[in-house]
Design an enzyme around this catalytic site. Structure first.
Site, mmCIF file in Angstrom:
data_model
loop_
_atom_site.group_PDB
_atom_site.id
_atom_site.type_symbol
_atom_site.label_atom_id
_atom_site.label_comp_id
_atom_site.label_asym_id
_atom_site.label_seq_id
_atom_site.Cartn_x
_atom_site.Cartn_y
_atom_site.Cartn_z
ATOM 1 N N GLY A 141 20.491 -3.021 -13.721
ATOM 2 C CA GLY A 141 20.951 -4.359 -14.048
ATOM 3 C C GLY A 141 22.252 -4.813 -13.435
ATOM 4 O O GLY A 141 22.592 -5.998 -13.544
ATOM 5 N N GLU A 197 19.309 3.376 -13.612
ATOM 6 C CA GLU A 197 18.131 2.864 -12.904
ATOM 7 C C GLU A 197 18.452 1.601 -12.115
ATOM 8 O O GLU A 197 17.861 0.544 -12.349
ATOM 9 C CB GLU A 197 17.024 2.528 -13.923
ATOM 10 C CG GLU A 197 16.595 3.663 -14.819
ATOM 11 C CD GLU A 197 15.704 3.196 -15.978
ATOM 12 O OE1 GLU A 197 15.673 1.979 -16.271
ATOM 13 O OE2 GLU A 197 15.042 4.048 -16.576
ATOM 14 N N PRO A 198 19.368 1.657 -11.186
ATOM 15 C CA PRO A 198 19.673 0.443 -10.418
ATOM 16 C C PRO A 198 18.554 0.127 -9.418
ATOM 17 O O PRO A 198 18.002 1.033 -8.792
ATOM 18 C CB PRO A 198 20.962 0.805 -9.673
ATOM 19 C CG PRO A 198 20.916 2.298 -9.535
ATOM 20 C CD PRO A 198 20.160 2.817 -10.738
ATOM 21 N N ARG A 204 18.222 -3.714 -7.948
ATOM 22 C CA ARG A 204 18.743 -4.812 -7.148
ATOM 23 C C ARG A 204 19.975 -4.427 -6.328
ATOM 24 O O ARG A 204 20.081 -4.782 -5.152
ATOM 25 C CB ARG A 204 19.116 -5.971 -8.085
ATOM 26 C CG ARG A 204 19.497 -7.252 -7.370
ATOM 27 C CD ARG A 204 20.051 -8.271 -8.370
ATOM 28 N NE ARG A 204 19.165 -8.511 -9.495
ATOM 29 C CZ ARG A 204 18.204 -9.427 -9.509
ATOM 30 N NH1 ARG A 204 18.020 -10.219 -8.478
ATOM 31 N NH2 ARG A 204 17.438 -9.581 -10.583
ATOM 32 N N ARG A 249 12.074 -16.079 -5.210
ATOM 33 C CA ARG A 249 13.231 -16.130 -6.113
ATOM 34 C C ARG A 249 13.808 -17.535 -6.307
ATOM 35 O O ARG A 249 14.115 -17.909 -7.437
ATOM 36 C CB ARG A 249 14.317 -15.135 -5.671
ATOM 37 C CG ARG A 249 13.823 -13.676 -5.689
ATOM 38 C CD ARG A 249 14.941 -12.666 -5.507
ATOM 39 N NE ARG A 249 15.857 -12.725 -6.607
ATOM 40 C CZ ARG A 249 17.012 -13.350 -6.604
ATOM 41 N NH1 ARG A 249 17.435 -13.943 -5.503
ATOM 42 N NH2 ARG A 249 17.754 -13.389 -7.670
ATOM 43 N N TYR A 287 13.536 -18.343 -10.133
ATOM 44 C CA TYR A 287 14.770 -18.118 -10.901
ATOM 45 C C TYR A 287 15.884 -19.100 -10.533
ATOM 46 O O TYR A 287 17.049 -18.841 -10.864
ATOM 47 C CB TYR A 287 15.324 -16.708 -10.639
ATOM 48 C CG TYR A 287 14.379 -15.556 -10.809
ATOM 49 C CD1 TYR A 287 13.861 -15.212 -12.061
ATOM 50 C CD2 TYR A 287 14.033 -14.756 -9.722
ATOM 51 C CE1 TYR A 287 13.025 -14.115 -12.212
ATOM 52 C CE2 TYR A 287 13.185 -13.654 -9.867
ATOM 53 C CZ TYR A 287 12.691 -13.349 -11.116
ATOM 54 O OH TYR A 287 11.872 -12.269 -11.268
ATOM 55 N N CYS A 317 2.303 -26.303 -0.296
ATOM 56 C CA CYS A 317 2.124 -27.623 -0.902
ATOM 57 C C CYS A 317 2.633 -27.666 -2.332
ATOM 58 O O CYS A 317 1.863 -27.860 -3.276
ATOM 59 C CB CYS A 317 0.652 -27.987 -0.855
ATOM 60 S SG CYS A 317 0.043 -27.920 0.821
ATOM 61 N N GLU A 318 3.909 -27.446 -2.513
ATOM 62 C CA GLU A 318 4.544 -27.567 -3.820
ATOM 63 C C GLU A 318 5.993 -27.961 -3.575
ATOM 64 O O GLU A 318 6.639 -27.402 -2.694
ATOM 65 C CB GLU A 318 4.582 -26.212 -4.557
ATOM 66 C CG GLU A 318 3.237 -25.695 -4.931
ATOM 67 C CD GLU A 318 3.263 -24.895 -6.226
ATOM 68 O OE1 GLU A 318 4.207 -25.056 -7.024
ATOM 69 O OE2 GLU A 318 2.321 -24.119 -6.415
#
Ligand SMILES: *Cc1c(COP(=O)(O)O)cnc(C)c1O
Length: 433
Positions: free
Chosen positions: A251, A287-288, A290, A326, A330, A358-359
């Site tokens: 995290g 537990e990294p 990112r 992303r 997010y 197409c969004e």
């Protein structure tokens, strides 16, 4: 002069730098990779992956510890192999990740299995192939692990993931440590659940697990969570449980902009762990994901068209939300740079940078200042190494984009771009058609 690794990390330093007017990945010009593999693609730096792993490993020096890379962040076997050779264990959340880690040469006793919905089949595969521990997320899951272990004549090592009810102060979609989140058991119920676990013959309780969220940019939520884990350790030991291992989750956030963000450093995080938990004499796992992979990867894309709109210009690029989700998912920011370094003094201008899907959500950046760009120019999305390629899809029938790993002056395609037939022929047409 050698770069101070701590300072370098504070500045979001990595191995993607301009040299003689061109962006390099370590010692390879990014444009050379683009010419060889086509765009868009992901490229990772071996040296950055290794350095980030080492920062964590060194931060826990003096404590018995294992850094288990959360491979959901970027799970290509070449990345896993790079990290396992550096000494990392793995945190996996599915059978697919477990098998991928094994295929990359990670020994079972360095793999921890997390995740809220492990099936009996997944548990069986991990117990058969070897596992360091299961991080149990609920009592029903505990019963299933016990049953599968007994059936196989084994004893499954477990920790129980507690939910410490702290606010990780991160994006709602990646906060996991509040009581309303689906993760872990409420810390207030821990004594009962541990007592239950101790009564099951197929389980061996080895410790406690906690993971409160992702992209945390302050240490305070970690401190609150780890203090609660420290108290719980003493309580459970007094109850007679052998708590010898603490899995503290991942995290720690990364700088997504080069300018103003300064998330805590791994060394500061390590210091906090020592302060809050060092007196317990436990083995520490972290537990990294990112922080190890995020700034070790770029997504490189080409400008297809420059389109003038009302009051703004659009850069329409060949990468899209299906390749890097992303920003759409997010509201995430990625720094975007031109692969050819802008000449000194050149005036930048605002562009909306969008993909061809197409969004409207397929927008990477709005009014982003960039040097003037033309069709055919290459751009690079920085900090795209984590939760990039792994979250890609074939939406709009766009084949998954290739992954490339750089090591010094060498590079290798570590996942080729499928051709269109490969993608299309995966469909099967029923006989009645
Ligand atoms: C996602 C996850 C991680 C990794 O989080 P990062 O923010 O990438 O470091 C670690 N542990 C668990 C249980 C996770 O779900």
């Amino acid at each position: 002069m050698p770069q101070n690794p701590v300072l370098a990390n504070r500045q979001g330093m990595d191995h993607f730098l301009y040299r003689d007017g061109a962006l390099y990945a370590e010692d390879v010009p990014v444009a050379e990779i683009a010419a060889a593999v086509g765009t868009p693609f992901y490229v990772y730096s071996t040296a950055t992956l290794q350095r980030h792993f080492r920062l964590f490993d060194e931060a826990l020096e003096g404590m018995d510890h294992l850094v288990c890379y959360a491979m959901k962040a970027a799970s290509n076997q070449a990345i896993l192999k790079t990290l396992t050779q550096a000494g990392a264990g793995m945190d996996v959340v599915s059978q697919g990740e477990y098998l991928r880690a094994k295929a990359a040469g990670v020994p079972g006793d360095k793999i921890v299995f997390s995740g809220v919905g492990k099936t009996a089949e997944e548990i069986r595969v991990a117990l058969t192939g070897g596992i360091r521990q299961f991080n149990v997320e609920s009592e029903p899951e505990m019963e299933v692990i016990n049953a599968v272990a007994l059936e196989l004549g084994q004893v499954a090592p477990i920790t129980i993931r507690v939910n410490p009810d702290v606010d990780a102060k991160t994006h709602a979609k990646i906060a996991t440590g509040k009581s309303e989140n689906k993760f872990g058991i409420p810390i207030a119920r821990a004594r009962d659940v541990y007592a239950h676990a101790a009564s099951l013959k197929g389980l061996k309780v080895v410790g406690i697990d906690v993971h409160i969220g992702s992209q945390l940019t302050e240490l305070e939520p970690f401190r609150q969570a780890y203090q609660k884990v420290a108290e719980l350790t003493e309580t459970l030991r007094a109850d007679g449980h052998d708590i010898k291992r603490l899995d503290l989750g991942g995290g720690l956030g990364i700088p997504y902009t080069r300018s103003n963000e300064a998330p805590p450093l791994p060394v500061e995080y390590g210091q906090l762990i020592k302060e809050t938990l060092g007196h317990l004499g436990c083995e520490i796992e972290i537990e990294p994901g990112r922080l190890i992979a995020g700034n070790a990867g770029l997504m490189v894309s080409k400008v297809i068209y420059v389109k003038s709109g009302e009051g703004r210009d659009f850069l329409i690029v060949d990468g899209a939300m299906n390749d890097l989700i992303r920003p759409a998912m997010y509201e995430a920011h990625h720094d975007i740079v031109a692969v050819q370094e802008p000449e000194a003094g050149i005036e930048s201008r605002p562009y909306d940078i969008v993909g061809p899907v197409c969004e409207t959500g397929d927008t990477f950046a709005k009014e982003r200042n960039m040097p003037p760009l033309d069709a055919g120019d290459l751009i690079a999305f920085r900090s795209a190494g984590a939760y990039g390629a792994v979250m890609a899809s074939e939406y709009n029938s766009r084949p998954l984009i290739p992954e490339v790993l750089v090591h010094g002056d060498q590079f290798a395609v570590i996942r080729p771009r499928p051709d269109y037939d490969e993608m299309i022929n995966r469909d099967t047409i029923p006989e009645w058609l």
